[in-house]
Design a protein around this motif. Structure first.
Motif, PDB file in Angstrom:
ATOM      1  N   GLY A  39       6.783  -5.030  -6.318  1.00 11.83           N
ATOM      2  CA  GLY A  39       6.645  -3.922  -7.264  1.00 11.83           C
ATOM      3  C   GLY A  39       6.264  -2.612  -6.613  1.00 11.83           C
ATOM      4  N   HIS A  40       5.736  -2.678  -5.361  1.00 10.11           N
ATOM      5  CA  HIS A  40       5.397  -1.439  -4.665  1.00 10.11           C
ATOM      6  C   HIS A  40       6.645  -0.682  -4.235  1.00 10.11           C
ATOM      7  CE1 HIS A  40       1.557  -3.338  -4.601  1.00 10.11           C
ATOM      8  NE2 HIS A  40       1.002  -2.438  -3.844  1.00 10.11           N
ATOM      9  N   GLU A  70      -1.900  -5.875 -10.132  1.00 12.10           N
ATOM     10  CA  GLU A  70      -0.607  -6.369 -10.633  1.00 12.10           C
ATOM     11  C   GLU A  70      -0.651  -7.876 -10.818  1.00 12.10           C
ATOM     12  OE1 GLU A  70       1.784  -4.481 -11.489  1.00 12.10           O
ATOM     13  OE2 GLU A  70       2.255  -2.898 -10.071  1.00 12.10           O
ATOM     14  N   ILE A 116      -3.791  -2.036  -5.851  1.00  9.75           N
ATOM     15  CA  ILE A 116      -2.659  -2.063  -6.782  1.00  9.75           C
ATOM     16  C   ILE A 116      -2.100  -3.479  -6.868  1.00  9.75           C
ATOM     17  CG2 ILE A 116      -0.306  -1.263  -7.118  1.00  9.75           C
ATOM     18  CD1 ILE A 116      -1.125   1.392  -5.960  1.00  9.75           C
ATOM     19  N   ASP A 162      11.724   0.978 -14.734  1.00 11.19           N
ATOM     20  CA  ASP A 162      10.639   0.028 -15.009  1.00 11.19           C
ATOM     21  C   ASP A 162      10.543  -0.278 -16.494  1.00 11.19           C
ATOM     22  OD1 ASP A 162       8.590  -0.324 -12.474  1.00 11.19           O
ATOM     23  OD2 ASP A 162       9.802   1.485 -12.377  1.00 11.19           O
ATOM     24  N   ARG A 205      -6.093   1.159  -1.274  1.00  7.10           N
ATOM     25  CA  ARG A 205      -5.480   1.476  -2.571  1.00  7.10           C
ATOM     26  C   ARG A 205      -4.228   0.646  -2.774  1.00  7.10           C
ATOM     27  NH1 ARG A 205      -6.247   7.863  -3.800  1.00  7.10           N
ATOM     28  NH2 ARG A 205      -5.482   7.287  -5.839  1.00  7.10           N
ATOM     29  N   ASN A 206      -3.465   0.472  -1.699  1.00  5.72           N
ATOM     30  CA  ASN A 206      -2.269  -0.367  -1.764  1.00  5.72           C
ATOM     31  C   ASN A 206      -2.633  -1.787  -2.201  1.00  5.72           C
ATOM     32  OD1 ASN A 206       0.126  -1.743  -1.061  1.00  5.72           O
ATOM     33  ND2 ASN A 206       0.643  -0.103   0.350  1.00  5.72           N
ATOM     34  N   GLN A 245       6.230  -6.944 -15.746  1.00  4.22           N
ATOM     35  CA  GLN A 245       7.586  -7.486 -15.799  1.00  4.22           C
ATOM     36  C   GLN A 245       7.638  -8.879 -15.172  1.00  4.22           C
ATOM     37  OE1 GLN A 245       6.743  -4.439 -14.884  1.00  4.22           O
ATOM     38  NE2 GLN A 245       8.237  -2.921 -15.513  1.00  4.22           N
ATOM     39  N   ALA A 287      -1.366   6.083  -1.521  1.00  2.00           N
ATOM     40  CA  ALA A 287      -1.391   4.617  -1.594  1.00  2.00           C
ATOM     41  C   ALA A 287      -0.276   3.957  -0.797  1.00  2.00           C
ATOM     42  CB  ALA A 287      -1.307   4.152  -3.046  1.00  2.00           C
ATOM     43  N   HIS A 288       0.521   4.729  -0.076  1.00  2.00           N
ATOM     44  CA  HIS A 288       1.612   4.177   0.735  1.00  2.00           C
ATOM     45  C   HIS A 288       2.511   3.261  -0.089  1.00  2.00           C
ATOM     46  CE1 HIS A 288       1.596   5.381   4.917  1.00  2.00           C
ATOM     47  NE2 HIS A 288       0.325   5.649   4.731  1.00  2.00           N
ATOM     48  N   THR A 289       2.830   3.693  -1.296  1.00  2.00           N
ATOM     49  CA  THR A 289       3.663   2.895  -2.177  1.00  2.00           C
ATOM     50  C   THR A 289       4.835   3.752  -2.638  1.00  2.00           C
ATOM     51  OG1 THR A 289       1.727   1.713  -2.910  1.00  2.00           O
ATOM     52  CG2 THR A 289       3.666   1.544  -4.283  1.00  2.00           C
ATOM     53  N   PRO A 290       6.047   3.384  -2.235  1.00  2.00           N
ATOM     54  CA  PRO A 290       7.184   4.244  -2.575  1.00  2.00           C
ATOM     55  C   PRO A 290       7.482   4.329  -4.071  1.00  2.00           C
ATOM     56  CG  PRO A 290       7.755   2.696  -0.830  1.00  2.00           C
ATOM     57  CD  PRO A 290       6.446   2.275  -1.366  1.00  2.00           C
ATOM     58  N   ASN A 291       7.180   3.248  -4.814  1.00  2.00           N
ATOM     59  CA  ASN A 291       7.477   3.275  -6.249  1.00  2.00           C
ATOM     60  C   ASN A 291       6.378   4.048  -6.980  1.00  2.00           C
ATOM     61  OD1 ASN A 291       8.227   2.840  -8.829  1.00  2.00           O
ATOM     62  ND2 ASN A 291       8.184   0.619  -8.741  1.00  2.00           N
ATOM     63  N   PRO A 313      11.674  -1.333  -8.745  1.00  2.00           N
ATOM     64  CA  PRO A 313      11.240  -1.410 -10.137  1.00  2.00           C
ATOM     65  C   PRO A 313      10.604  -2.750 -10.444  1.00  2.00           C
ATOM     66  CG  PRO A 313      13.468  -0.600 -10.003  1.00  2.00           C
ATOM     67  CD  PRO A 313      13.066  -0.946  -8.627  1.00  2.00           C
ATOM     68  N   GLY A 314       9.617  -2.744 -11.271  1.00  2.00           N
ATOM     69  CA  GLY A 314       8.946  -3.986 -11.627  1.00  2.00           C
ATOM     70  C   GLY A 314       7.478  -3.909 -11.300  1.00  2.00           C
ATOM     71  N   THR A 355       4.619   2.484 -10.039  1.00  2.00           N
ATOM     72  CA  THR A 355       3.565   1.504  -9.773  1.00  2.00           C
ATOM     73  C   THR A 355       2.245   2.198  -9.482  1.00  2.00           C
ATOM     74  OG1 THR A 355       5.221   0.003  -8.897  1.00  2.00           O
ATOM     75  CG2 THR A 355       2.957  -0.440  -8.305  1.00  2.00           C
ATOM     76  N   VAL A 356       2.296   3.234  -8.649  1.00  2.00           N
ATOM     77  CA  VAL A 356       1.062   3.962  -8.344  1.00  2.00           C
ATOM     78  C   VAL A 356       0.479   4.557  -9.619  1.00  2.00           C
ATOM     79  CG1 VAL A 356       0.043   5.741  -6.911  1.00  2.00           C
ATOM     80  CG2 VAL A 356       2.028   4.515  -6.112  1.00  2.00           C
ATOM     81  N   VAL A 381      -6.171   4.201   2.488  1.00  2.00           N
ATOM     82  CA  VAL A 381      -4.833   4.201   1.912  1.00  2.00           C
ATOM     83  C   VAL A 381      -4.374   2.767   1.635  1.00  2.00           C
ATOM     84  CG1 VAL A 381      -2.433   4.697   2.381  1.00  2.00           C
ATOM     85  CG2 VAL A 381      -4.163   6.385   2.926  1.00  2.00           C
ATOM     86  N   ILE A 401       0.797   3.542 -12.834  1.00  2.00           N
ATOM     87  CA  ILE A 401       0.185   2.652 -13.826  1.00  2.00           C
ATOM     88  C   ILE A 401      -0.943   1.824 -13.228  1.00  2.00           C
ATOM     89  CG2 ILE A 401       2.242   2.485 -15.268  1.00  2.00           C
ATOM     90  CD1 ILE A 401       2.738  -0.243 -14.085  1.00  2.00           C
TER      91      ILE A 401
END
Lengths: 146, 190
Positions: free
Chosen positions: A32-33, A120, A116, B51, A112-113, A41, B141-145, A36-37, B148-149, A109, B151
């Motif tokens: 999900g990172h 999830e 998340i 999403d 935080r990843n 989901q 957050a090093h998150t491409p989506n 989409p999703g 996601t970051v 950083v 929500i």
């Protein structure tokens, strides 16, 4: 009341499809990172695979892959994971849900990843447990004869 | 591309909704509602909200359909609207209701004309936080989506609330339906 299907084709198709849906659900949760999703989901997909088994294989056979009494505990554990991830930073001096204060020894950083990801997973558990529990309650419900 | 297809999706969704209201067989109505959800999911995807479209396809078209079918199996398959037709009120009442609906619809359409265009970069909603979130998501957050970051990090408190709401709905079903069942098992005398 819904009885289990007798069709071999439907039976076999579900037994092949359900694990694939579950693998895709895990992919959706953990990827999900990047795509989409996410937890919601993925949890809904997991629940959909369980419901598919419940509908087609019947109650007794599908209880082997997911016992009905586990549904509500799954939901509670999911909410606990989410809330725990939120409350943990309070102990180490941050705010609620401030993931950079999670005591995991990573750079902020990546904390935080990771935060998340934990959240999830919690959502996925909660959605899976809740949807399966609602289905079980509805299908168990016996109509009053009037 | 978006313009053409979303018009088709809108028409399909409206037709599915209207037919599901009119059809007598509730199982068919449930299938039509699944179709409606799926078309709405396609609409979300064509607007770029992948999403949300994903969610709508799984939950709206899949799980909700199953739950509706289960509810129908436990109640009654045929719609019984016709029996209540006499109690719908007088012709005057129906006329007033119709006029009221048309009036509210006209007001909503009039208000819609004042909304900014889809994707307008200077719309009020896109001016304050959106820029900071879009630019900071990967850095923070090093998150491409970005969704996601959004929500699970920036708006995670909302998401926690949503999770609790979902779980509470499950608990409510559990408490209502299981206690009902136990009372039935005690026998008709209680």
């Amino acid at each position: 009341m819904i009885r289990p299907q007798n069709s071999v084709i439907v039976d076999l198709a579900v037994r092949i499809m359900a694990p694939m849906i579950q693998i895709f659900a895990f992919y959706v949760i953990f990827h999900g990172h990047y795509s989409p999703g996410g937890g919601f989901q993925g949890g809904a997909l997991l629940a959909a695979s369980i419901l598919l088994q419940r509908v087609v294989l019947g109650r007794r056979r599908s209880a082997r892959s997911f016992p009905p009494r586990l549904a509500i505990p799954f939901g509670a554990v999911g909410i606990a994971i989410f809330a725990g991830t939120g409350l943990w930073p309070l102990v180490t001096g941050g705010n609620v849900l401030q993931y950079d204060y999670l005591p995991l020894g990573l750079s902020p950083v990546f904390l935080r990843n990771t935060g998340i990801l934990l959240v999830e997973i919690g959502i996925a558990f909660a959605v899976l447990g809740t949807l399966v529990s609602i289905y079980d309650d509805l299908s168990n419900f016996q109509r009053k004869e009037r | 591309m978006n313009g053409d297809f979303s018009a088709v999706f809108f028409v399909l969704a409206i037709v599915a909704a209207l037919v599901s209201l009119k059809v007598r067989d509730l199982l068919a109505a449930a299938a039509l509602l699944s179709l409606f959800s799926f078309v709405v999911a396609l609409l979300y995807v064509s607007l770029g909200a992948v999403d949300v479209g994903f969610n709508e396809a799984v939950l709206g078209a899949g799980v909700t359909g199953i739950l509706l079918v289960i509810a129908i199996f436990n109640t009654c398959r045929r719609s019984q609207d016709r029996q209540h037709r006499g109690s719908r009120g007088s012709a005057l009442g129906r006329l007033v209701a119709m006029l009221g609906l048309v009036g509210v619809g006209a007001v909503l359409l009039w208000a819609m004309a004042g909304l900014p265009d889809f994707g307008d970069p200077v719309a009020p909603a896109a001016r304050h936080l959106s820029d900071r979130m879009i630019e900071g998501a990967y850095h923070d957050a090093h998150t491409p989506n970005i969704v996601t970051v959004m929500i699970a990090d920036y708006r995670s408190f909302d998401t926690l609330g949503e999770g609790i709401v979902v779980f509470t709905a499950g608990l409510a079903c559990f408490l209502l339906l299981r206690s009902e069942r136990r009372r039935d098992e005690d026998g008709p005398g209680t």
